[in-house]
Design an enzyme around this catalytic site. Structure first.
Site, PDB file in Angstrom:
ATOM      1  N   GLU A  47       0.787  -1.223   0.000  1.00  0.00           N
ATOM      2  CA  GLU A  47       0.000   0.000   0.000  1.00  0.00           C
ATOM      3  C   GLU A  47       0.828   1.287   0.000  1.00  0.00           C
ATOM      4  OE1 GLU A  47      -3.449   0.207  -0.174  1.00  0.00           O
ATOM      5  OE2 GLU A  47      -3.221  -1.914  -0.659  1.00  0.00           O
ATOM      6  N   SER A  70     -46.379 -31.593  40.875  1.00  0.00           N
ATOM      7  CA  SER A  70     -45.975 -31.913  42.246  1.00  0.00           C
ATOM      8  C   SER A  70     -44.577 -31.425  42.593  1.00  0.00           C
ATOM      9  CB  SER A  70     -46.049 -33.424  42.478  1.00  0.00           C
ATOM     10  OG  SER A  70     -47.394 -33.862  42.411  1.00  0.00           O
TER      11      SER A  70
END
Length: 840
Positions: A87, A471
């Protein structure tokens, strides 16, 4: 001639000055519109939130832009050099603008104009200019924007160091596959940290800024390799790597393996999604997807896998007992059956199974073709695998395969262990369920499974499914009674009872066996899960008190105080029930379940911690002879510790003598309670040891009966036992600790009175000031019935002593008095109005 030359010179100077003035005005105008570049000082890029298990295993990542911020000091030189070569090789030399790049860009634009292309050509931007563009400007290609980019680059260079500019660039740049920044790209392309990248891999990542789609590793692999090799050549040219190293790197393939998103642990999808929802609730979507949070969860991967396996095995076993239903799909077999079956998406979180299509039937055997594997480029493998589906290996199907399958049917199969090429038939269960396991001392959820497959249904039955606990709610009722004057030896009448509702209707609760059993101790009542005596007990202590205890335990936020709720008629979740039982196991200290241990922000500062207990002495800077730090438990005490031990002991009896005896195989102290709702629509078991509390729920998503043989004891308990056996393997059996000050006595489990020598007895723990019954005092009957029982008990004592020989008798018509049958040892009770009597 001189005058003409002077005039031309003057005109030229005027024109030059005018041009300069115009340029100055233009630049001033453009500069006036420049954004504030100083914001880069405080720039915080959106960073991926990462979620880890308790052991550090990565569970999930959440991000709109997958980015992991990496300081420039920790970036390997190999990667930095690759980017600089690709770059901006003179980055550390120029002042923000690469002159050679500018000339190259001017040349490209002039050539484009000559070719009739008036669009602005890219290229020529230094890394600093790219930072200006990416952070502060739009990406439009205009002269104004290019000039603004150059001006900003110069200003940025004058304000920030080169390393800071490069750090911003390498953490912001988009590199494809939803990767922002080099650290995310290394993970998403190669599943590696930056320091693990090879020259070839670093060069490929550095090749991507010019256009990730142009160099896509699967759609354009040749272009990707050429661009990577170009980067390597620039590195050789710049003397950053040797020619030999470069050539070896260029000879390598791309080796890209995209990293999967979502949950990284295939058994923990329900858990990670619940964590995601919790984080969004705490911090909002923006922080969740861009705040860079580091989340340490409570999940133990080993226990999570055990939990998933136990629940899956239980659901599969039940479903297979109902027989084969239908294939997953039916397709037309074309020239390439692999392409045809590949169109059907399998359950990604059930890797033990594979999709297969029936290619040929031969009686009780089928020739099958396995679905080809998916490749990283989203195509399917060219490999075609053939296998045999063997009827004798499918134990749960009683009919020949030819009667249930045909050519073109797509089914799930799994390999038969030890038999290459032989497969057995599998079927996705219709039944669903959930399992939650937590540390009863802290509330840390160690494992959570919200259903058979998250890929099939994201609905979390552990936290979202509101179902009747049946229960399994009874321990809350009994705990409320024990906390308010009752003892485990207190006796309650189990006999027909009528409850008149507000609309005038009458409710007659029944026991599971549709029988009644007479006077029962509280211990016997919970061990055998007596419904009627539980209703009488709740009526005696008052439903408002039961509702308050249900709120304190976290089972319900606001329970309607009606008697049916005492039998678990309300709706709650598996998570809440497990936390309630963990509260009992924790000596009555309130347990608030959590999936998150701590959260840190992007800077490592802890912003959330679940454990709010206080620590005195933990902040000492040095030891000066002081004692050890003290942990102060400031959690709410919702139940007396002695009561918690009593109800725990009673629930141990559920496992030893009651409805949960299937859990006895664990061979360690276990307390728990089964639950089965009306018409067998839901089955539960919630239990705990001192180290681990676990809740199991099973039932259909659209409630319907599972069959009369399907109860909490027969369905949920085996799942619980399977999980607990593996989770606690290798750990010594630990007894429940009795609080100091409690006294024990051996009692007769039938009458609640102190047992005589040689009698069957149970050791019971009593609070100070309480003890065994001196004589049986029955709760829930009127005076006449009570007197009758007292007389019958005196007669029984005489009979036992040999002074009487009372034969069995029947209740007199119109009498409220029960009669004791000495030959059978049973009570005979008269029927209430509109009811029926019987032996109990």
């Amino acid at each position: 001639m001189l005058r003409l030359l002077g005039w031309l010179f003057g005109f030229g100077m005027f024109a030059a000055l005018a041009a300069l003035g115009g340029a100055a005005i233009y630049l001033t105008t453009v500069a006036a519109e420049l954004p504030d570049y100083t914001v880069l000082k405080d720039y915080q890029p959106p960073v991926t939130t990462r979620v880890h298990a308790a052991d550090g295993t990565l569970l999930a990542e959440f991000a709109r832009e997958r980015r992991l911020f990496q300081p420039i000091e920790t970036m390997p030189p190999l990667l930095v050099n690759a980017f600089l070569s690709a770059e901006d090789k003179d980055f550390y030399k120029h002042g923000g603008i690469a002159i050679d790049g500018v000339f190259r860009a001017v040349r490209d634009n002039l050539l484009a104009r000559l070719d009739g292309n008036n669009a602005i050509q890219g290229g020529g931007s230094s890394i600093t200019q790219q930072v200006a563009k990416n952070f502060l400007l739009s990406s439009e290609q205009t002269w104004d924007r290019k000039i603004q980019e150059a001006l900003l680059a110069i200003r940025i260079e004058s304000t920030f160091s080169k390393d800071r500019i490069l750090e911003l660039y390498l953490n912001e740049i988009f590199l494809g596959l939803n990767s922002y920044g080099v650290a995310a790209a290394a993970l998403n392309y190669f599943d590696k940290a930056l320091y693990e990248l090879t020259l070839s891999e670093a060069a490929y990542i550095a090749a991507l800024p010019k256009g990730p789609n142009n160099y896509h590793p699967f759609r354009r692999p040749q272009a990707a390799i050429e661009r990577r090799n170009w980067v390597i050549d620039r590195m050789i040219e710049n003397g950053l790597v040797s020619a030999e190293e470069g050539q070896a790197a260029k000879d390598e393939p791309l080796n890209v393996i995209p990293r999967a998103g979502g949950s990284q642990l295939y058994s923990a999808e329900y858990f990670t999604e619940e964590v995601r929802r919790e984080l969004a609730k705490l911090y909002g979507e923006d922080q969740l997807y861009g705040g860079g949070l580091s989340v340490r969860t409570t999940l133990e991967p080993r226990l999570q896998e055990y939990a998933r396996r136990a629940l899956m095995d239980g659901l599969i076993a039940y479903d297979q007992s109902r027989g084969f239903r239908e294939p997953v799909a039916t397709i037309e077999i074309g020239e390439d059956w692999g392409q045809d079956v590949a169109k059907i998406i399998p359950l990604g979180d059930v890797p033990e199974w594979q999709l297969a299509v029936v290619l040929e039937m031969n009686g009780n055997e089928a020739r099958i073709g396995l679905r080809p594997d998916n490749l990283p480029d989203n195509t399917i493998s060219d490999e075609r695998t053939i296998g045999t589906l063997s009827g004798p290996e499918i134990k749960w199907v009683s009919r020949p395969l030819g009667e249930i399958l045909k050519v073109g049917d797509v089914v799930y199969v799994s390999p038969v262990s030890g038999k290459t090429g032989i497969y057995t038939l599998q079927q996705v269960p219709e039944i669903e369920g959930a399992l939650v396991a937590m540390d009863p001392r802290t509330g840390r959820v160690l494992a959570m499974v919200g259903g058979f497959s998250y890929a099939m249904s994201e609905f979390n039955r552990a936290t979202q499914a509101l179902r009747q606990p049946g229960s399994s709610f009874k321990p809350i009722v009994y705990a409320a009674a024990l906390d308010n004057g009752y003892t485990p030896a207190s006796v309650v009448l189990d006999a027909p009872v009528e409850i008149r509702n507000g609309d005038g209707s009458i409710w007659r609760p029944e026991n599971y066996a549709q029988e009644f059993y007479g006077p029962q101790t509280l211990r016997r009542g919970i061990e055998r899960s007596r419904n009627v005596m539980t209703v009488r007990l709740a009526k005696d202590i008052g439903m408002p008190l039961v509702a308050e205890y249900a709120r304190l335990f976290g089972v319900y936020d606001s329970m309607q105080p009606v008697l049916a709720m005492a039998l678990g008629a309300g709706e709650t979740t598996d998570m809440r029930m497990t936390a309630a039982y963990a509260t009992i196991a924790n000596g009555g200290r309130k347990i608030v379940p959590t999936l998150i241990d701590r959260v840190q922000d992007r800077y490592g500062v802890t912003v959330y911690k679940h454990d709010q207990r206080l620590c005195q002495g933990c902040t000492a800077e040095a030891w000066t002879g002081q004692g050890e730090p003290t942990i102060i438990d400031n959690r709410e005490q919702v139940l007396d510790p002695m009561t918690a031990y009593q109800i725990t002991s009673m629930m141990e009896g559920v496992v030893q003598r009651g409805t949960g005896t299937a859990a006895k195989v664990l061979n360690r102290p276990v307390a728990g309670k089964t639950g089965t709702t009306n018409d067998y629509k839901d089955a539960w078991f919630v239990g705990f040891t001192p180290e681990l509390a676990t809740g199991v729920y099973v039932g259909y998503d659209q409630p319907r009966s599972m069959g009369s043989s399907t109860t909490g004891g027969t369905f949920a308990v085996p799942i619980f036992t399977d999980f607990m056996a593996k989770a606690l393997e290798g750990k010594p059996a630990t007894p429940f600790v009795k609080p100091s000050g409690m006294q024990t006595a051996w009692i007769n489990p039938d009458s609640g009175v102190e047992a005589f020598d040689g009698e069957a007895a149970i050791e019971e723990a009593f609070k100070p000031g309480t003890g065994p019954n001196l004589m049986t005092s029955v709760i829930g009957i009127d005076t006449n019935t009570y007197d009758a029982i007292q007389r019958q008990q005196m007669m029984q004592q005489e009979y036992d002593s040999g002074f009487a020989n009372q034969p069995a008798v029947s209740p007199q018509p119109g009498s409220n008095e029960p009669v004791y049958d000495y030959t059978t040892g049973q009570w005979i009770y008269p029927a209430p109005s509109g009811g029926r009597g019987g032996l109990f």
